[in-house]
Design a protein around this motif. Structure first.
Motif, PDB file in Angstrom:
ATOM      1  N   GLN A  13       0.837  -1.197   0.000  1.00 24.16           N
ATOM      2  CA  GLN A  13       0.000   0.000   0.000  1.00 24.16           C
ATOM      3  C   GLN A  13       0.877   1.254   0.000  1.00 24.16           C
ATOM      4  O   GLN A  13       2.041   1.222   0.420  1.00 24.16           O
ATOM      5  N   ALA A  14       0.312   2.344  -0.463  1.00 25.19           N
ATOM      6  CA  ALA A  14       1.028   3.618  -0.448  1.00 25.19           C
ATOM      7  C   ALA A  14       1.511   3.926   0.968  1.00 25.19           C
ATOM      8  O   ALA A  14       0.768   3.733   1.937  1.00 25.19           O
ATOM      9  N   GLY A  15       2.763   4.360   1.057  1.00 24.39           N
ATOM     10  CA  GLY A  15       3.351   4.650   2.350  1.00 24.39           C
ATOM     11  C   GLY A  15       4.174   3.510   2.932  1.00 24.39           C
ATOM     12  O   GLY A  15       4.958   3.724   3.867  1.00 24.39           O
ATOM     13  N   ASP A  16       4.008   2.319   2.387  1.00 23.47           N
ATOM     14  CA  ASP A  16       4.773   1.160   2.871  1.00 23.47           C
ATOM     15  C   ASP A  16       6.212   1.194   2.367  1.00 23.47           C
ATOM     16  O   ASP A  16       6.574   2.024   1.522  1.00 23.47           O
ATOM     17  N   SER A  17       7.001   0.251   2.858  1.00 19.23           N
ATOM     18  CA  SER A  17       8.400   0.106   2.454  1.00 19.23           C
ATOM     19  C   SER A  17       8.635  -1.271   1.872  1.00 19.23           C
ATOM     20  O   SER A  17       7.921  -2.229   2.190  1.00 19.23           O
ATOM     21  N   LEU A  18       9.639  -1.364   1.014  1.00 23.61           N
ATOM     22  CA  LEU A  18      10.090  -2.636   0.465  1.00 23.61           C
ATOM     23  C   LEU A  18      11.596  -2.575   0.322  1.00 23.61           C
ATOM     24  O   LEU A  18      12.156  -1.500   0.086  1.00 23.61           O
ATOM     25  N   ARG A  19      12.245  -3.733   0.411  1.00 23.35           N
ATOM     26  CA  ARG A  19      13.670  -3.815   0.102  1.00 23.35           C
ATOM     27  C   ARG A  19      13.869  -4.842  -0.992  1.00 23.35           C
ATOM     28  O   ARG A  19      13.552  -6.018  -0.830  1.00 23.35           O
ATOM     29  N   LEU A  20      14.389  -4.374  -2.111  1.00 27.31           N
ATOM     30  CA  LEU A  20      14.726  -5.256  -3.217  1.00 27.31           C
ATOM     31  C   LEU A  20      16.166  -5.734  -3.063  1.00 27.31           C
ATOM     32  O   LEU A  20      17.031  -4.982  -2.614  1.00 27.31           O
ATOM     33  N   SER A  21      16.402  -6.967  -3.474  1.00 30.52           N
ATOM     34  CA  SER A  21      17.744  -7.540  -3.435  1.00 30.52           C
ATOM     35  C   SER A  21      18.132  -8.011  -4.828  1.00 30.52           C
ATOM     36  O   SER A  21      17.279  -8.452  -5.605  1.00 30.52           O
ATOM     37  N   CYS A  22      19.407  -7.923  -5.124  1.00 26.24           N
ATOM     38  CA  CYS A  22      19.938  -8.424  -6.392  1.00 26.24           C
ATOM     39  C   CYS A  22      21.251  -9.122  -6.099  1.00 26.24           C
ATOM     40  O   CYS A  22      22.229  -8.476  -5.719  1.00 26.24           O
ATOM     41  N   LYS A  23      21.267 -10.427  -6.277  1.00 24.71           N
ATOM     42  CA  LYS A  23      22.470 -11.205  -6.018  1.00 24.71           C
ATOM     43  C   LYS A  23      23.198 -11.449  -7.329  1.00 24.71           C
ATOM     44  O   LYS A  23      22.605 -11.914  -8.302  1.00 24.71           O
ATOM     45  N   SER A  83       8.200   4.973   1.944  1.00 23.84           N
ATOM     46  CA  SER A  83       7.114   5.884   1.566  1.00 23.84           C
ATOM     47  C   SER A  83       6.709   5.685   0.108  1.00 23.84           C
ATOM     48  O   SER A  83       6.639   6.639  -0.678  1.00 23.84           O
ATOM     49  N   LEU A  84       6.462   4.440  -0.246  1.00 28.67           N
ATOM     50  CA  LEU A  84       6.160   4.125  -1.636  1.00 28.67           C
ATOM     51  C   LEU A  84       4.884   4.800  -2.110  1.00 28.67           C
ATOM     52  O   LEU A  84       3.932   4.992  -1.331  1.00 28.67           O
ATOM     53  N   LYS A  85       4.885   5.162  -3.388  1.00 25.95           N
ATOM     54  CA  LYS A  85       3.761   5.851  -4.010  1.00 25.95           C
ATOM     55  C   LYS A  85       3.251   5.020  -5.177  1.00 25.95           C
ATOM     56  O   LYS A  85       4.008   4.222  -5.762  1.00 25.95           O
ATOM     57  N   PRO A  86       1.993   5.185  -5.558  1.00 24.12           N
ATOM     58  CA  PRO A  86       1.488   4.428  -6.719  1.00 24.12           C
ATOM     59  C   PRO A  86       2.338   4.621  -7.967  1.00 24.12           C
ATOM     60  O   PRO A  86       2.480   3.679  -8.764  1.00 24.12           O
ATOM     61  N   GLU A  87       2.926   5.786  -8.133  1.00 26.69           N
ATOM     62  CA  GLU A  87       3.764   6.029  -9.321  1.00 26.69           C
ATOM     63  C   GLU A  87       5.090   5.268  -9.283  1.00 26.69           C
ATOM     64  O   GLU A  87       5.822   5.259 -10.276  1.00 26.69           O
ATOM     65  N   ASP A  88       5.407   4.630  -8.165  1.00 25.96           N
ATOM     66  CA  ASP A  88       6.581   3.763  -8.097  1.00 25.96           C
ATOM     67  C   ASP A  88       6.296   2.381  -8.672  1.00 25.96           C
ATOM     68  O   ASP A  88       7.206   1.558  -8.803  1.00 25.96           O
ATOM     69  N   THR A  89       5.046   2.108  -9.004  1.00 30.29           N
ATOM     70  CA  THR A  89       4.676   0.810  -9.560  1.00 30.29           C
ATOM     71  C   THR A  89       5.402   0.572 -10.873  1.00 30.29           C
ATOM     72  O   THR A  89       5.332   1.386 -11.795  1.00 30.29           O
ATOM     73  N   GLN A 121      16.125 -10.656 -14.273  1.00 22.32           N
ATOM     74  CA  GLN A 121      14.834 -10.951 -14.899  1.00 22.32           C
ATOM     75  C   GLN A 121      13.747  -9.980 -14.463  1.00 22.32           C
ATOM     76  O   GLN A 121      12.678  -9.933 -15.072  1.00 22.32           O
ATOM     77  N   GLY A 122      14.006  -9.210 -13.415  1.00 25.03           N
ATOM     78  CA  GLY A 122      13.039  -8.230 -12.946  1.00 25.03           C
ATOM     79  C   GLY A 122      12.204  -8.739 -11.794  1.00 25.03           C
ATOM     80  O   GLY A 122      11.948  -9.932 -11.662  1.00 25.03           O
ATOM     81  N   THR A 123      11.787  -7.805 -10.938  1.00 28.76           N
ATOM     82  CA  THR A 123      10.873  -8.115  -9.835  1.00 28.76           C
ATOM     83  C   THR A 123       9.801  -7.031  -9.815  1.00 28.76           C
ATOM     84  O   THR A 123      10.102  -5.843  -9.896  1.00 28.76           O
ATOM     85  N   GLN A 124       8.549  -7.448  -9.737  1.00 24.47           N
ATOM     86  CA  GLN A 124       7.432  -6.509  -9.844  1.00 24.47           C
ATOM     87  C   GLN A 124       7.154  -5.834  -8.503  1.00 24.47           C
ATOM     88  O   GLN A 124       7.058  -6.502  -7.462  1.00 24.47           O
ATOM     89  N   VAL A 125       7.020  -4.513  -8.567  1.00 22.94           N
ATOM     90  CA  VAL A 125       6.600  -3.723  -7.406  1.00 22.94           C
ATOM     91  C   VAL A 125       5.290  -3.045  -7.779  1.00 22.94           C
ATOM     92  O   VAL A 125       5.215  -2.320  -8.775  1.00 22.94           O
ATOM     93  N   THR A 126       4.262  -3.300  -6.992  1.00 19.52           N
ATOM     94  CA  THR A 126       2.955  -2.695  -7.228  1.00 19.52           C
ATOM     95  C   THR A 126       2.521  -1.980  -5.953  1.00 19.52           C
ATOM     96  O   THR A 126       2.477  -2.597  -4.883  1.00 19.52           O
ATOM     97  N   VAL A 127       2.225  -0.688  -6.088  1.00 22.25           N
ATOM     98  CA  VAL A 127       1.832   0.117  -4.939  1.00 22.25           C
ATOM     99  C   VAL A 127       0.392   0.570  -5.143  1.00 22.25           C
ATOM    100  O   VAL A 127       0.082   1.281  -6.098  1.00 22.25           O
TER     101      VAL A 127
END
Length: 129
Positions: A13-23, A83-89, A121-127
């Motif tokens: 949801q908007a306002g949440d946080s995520l941490r992406l990893s790339c090995k 502080s994720l926003k819908p436009e970060d999707t 290959q990419g990882t999907q982020v949906t806000v």
């Protein structure tokens, strides 16, 4: 053969946080970066970091909310997003390469898609709003 594997995306949801990893399977390249691509749009630079010295470059529109880092011992790069926003999707991609400055003479961080030779290959982020 060196490979990149992303993880950490999801639906938040908007306002949440995520941490992406790339090995990365081998400590091989000068720099690594995160790009993102929303449907119908071009792939966009988000952030980059040099593998040894940890010099950073972050897109102005996200630099107050996103932080890029790397762990050499784990051969892993991270993108902490707050502080994720819908436009970060978007689909988020990690990339690696021996990136050069515009003259092609010196190693330097780059925001250009073509400067990176290895992609995950990419990882999907949906806000959601």
């Amino acid at each position: 053969q060196v490979s990149l594997t992303e993880s950490g995306g999801g639906l938040v949801q908007a306002g949440d946080s995520l941490r992406l990893s790339c090995k990365i399977s081998a400590d091989k390249y000068y720099a690594m970066a995160w790009f993102r691509q929303a449907p119908g749009k071009e792939r966009e630079f988000v952030a980059a970091i040099t593998w040894v010295s940890q010099r950073r470059d972050v897109l102005d529109s996200v630099k107050d909310r996103f932080h890029i880092d790397r762990d050499r011992a784990e051969n892993t790069m991270y993108l902490q997003m707050m502080s994720l926003k819908p436009e970060d999707t978007a689909m988020y991609y990690c990339a690696a390469g021996d990136t050069l400055d515009d003259s092609g003479s010196y190693y330097a961080l780059s925001r250009k898609v073509g400067a990176y030779v290895l992609w995950g290959q990419g990882t999907q982020v949906t806000v959601s709003s």
